[in-house]
Design a protein around this motif. Sequence first.
Motif, PDB file in Angstrom:
ATOM      1  N   SER A   8     -38.069 -25.697  18.536  1.00 36.64           N
ATOM      2  CA  SER A   8     -37.637 -25.322  17.299  1.00 36.64           C
ATOM      3  C   SER A   8     -37.171 -23.789  17.312  1.00 36.64           C
ATOM      4  N   GLU A   9     -35.994 -23.577  16.567  1.00 36.31           N
ATOM      5  CA  GLU A   9     -35.202 -22.355  16.556  1.00 36.31           C
ATOM      6  C   GLU A   9     -36.181 -21.412  15.699  1.00 36.31           C
TER       7      GLU A   9
ATOM      8  N   VAL B 117     -42.700 -18.325  18.935  1.00 42.12           N
ATOM      9  CA  VAL B 117     -43.155 -18.655  20.430  1.00 42.12           C
ATOM     10  C   VAL B 117     -42.392 -20.071  20.620  1.00 42.12           C
ATOM     11  N   PRO B 118     -41.403 -19.975  21.742  1.00 44.44           N
ATOM     12  CA  PRO B 118     -40.816 -21.403  22.167  1.00 44.44           C
ATOM     13  C   PRO B 118     -41.682 -22.424  22.505  1.00 44.44           C
ATOM     14  N   ARG B 119     -41.585 -23.698  22.012  1.00 36.91           N
ATOM     15  CA  ARG B 119     -42.470 -24.664  22.542  1.00 36.91           C
ATOM     16  C   ARG B 119     -41.696 -25.973  22.560  1.00 36.91           C
TER      17      ARG B 119
ATOM     18  N   ALA C 221     -34.373 -29.825  30.355  1.00 39.31           N
ATOM     19  CA  ALA C 221     -34.564 -29.378  28.929  1.00 39.31           C
ATOM     20  C   ALA C 221     -34.986 -27.884  28.947  1.00 39.31           C
ATOM     21  N   ILE C 222     -34.230 -27.149  28.670  1.00 40.92           N
ATOM     22  CA  ILE C 222     -34.779 -25.466  28.603  1.00 40.92           C
ATOM     23  C   ILE C 222     -35.321 -25.157  27.309  1.00 40.92           C
ATOM     24  N   LEU C 223     -36.474 -24.626  27.758  1.00 43.93           N
ATOM     25  CA  LEU C 223     -37.238 -24.210  26.533  1.00 43.93           C
ATOM     26  C   LEU C 223     -37.090 -22.829  26.387  1.00 43.93           C
ATOM     27  N   TYR C 224     -36.708 -22.107  27.619  1.00 43.54           N
ATOM     28  CA  TYR C 224     -36.441 -20.472  26.928  1.00 43.54           C
ATOM     29  C   TYR C 224     -35.604 -19.938  28.239  1.00 43.54           C
ATOM     30  N   LYS C 225     -34.738 -18.943  27.713  1.00 44.30           N
ATOM     31  CA  LYS C 225     -34.133 -18.246  28.631  1.00 44.30           C
ATOM     32  C   LYS C 225     -33.897 -16.545  27.993  1.00 44.30           C
ATOM     33  N   SER C 226     -34.335 -15.832  28.853  1.00 39.75           N
ATOM     34  CA  SER C 226     -34.556 -14.510  28.231  1.00 39.75           C
ATOM     35  C   SER C 226     -33.010 -14.033  27.840  1.00 39.75           C
TER      36      SER C 226
END
Length: 114
Positions: A2-3, A7-9, A28-33
Amino acid sequence: MSENVTVPRFNVHTTDWTPLPELGGHEAILYKSEDGRRLAGSFRESGRHTMKMPFDEFIYVVAGSTRITVEGEDPFDLGVGDCCYLKEGMEVTFEHSEDFHDVTVLISDQPIEY
């Protein structure tokens, strides 16, 4: 993912997957700084792959198994619930089962080309 959350999840079993044919699977990419030096995601891979690690990688196995051989060391196997930490610069061969699935965090001093 969810954008509209702080907290990405996501759930690694029900998330949307993007094809990753070069590694025989999906990602499936959860997070990229923002600076591109940290990435967290889930990967379904299969087959044999050898690479010089371009980043540090923490691996936690969700399904299947893999045999990992670091150049100059004895191979070791990871199965469901196992984890390891590979360091940038290591020459590594992965031999993934057909149902291999992991949760991974990639860390680098440079932006990760992925």
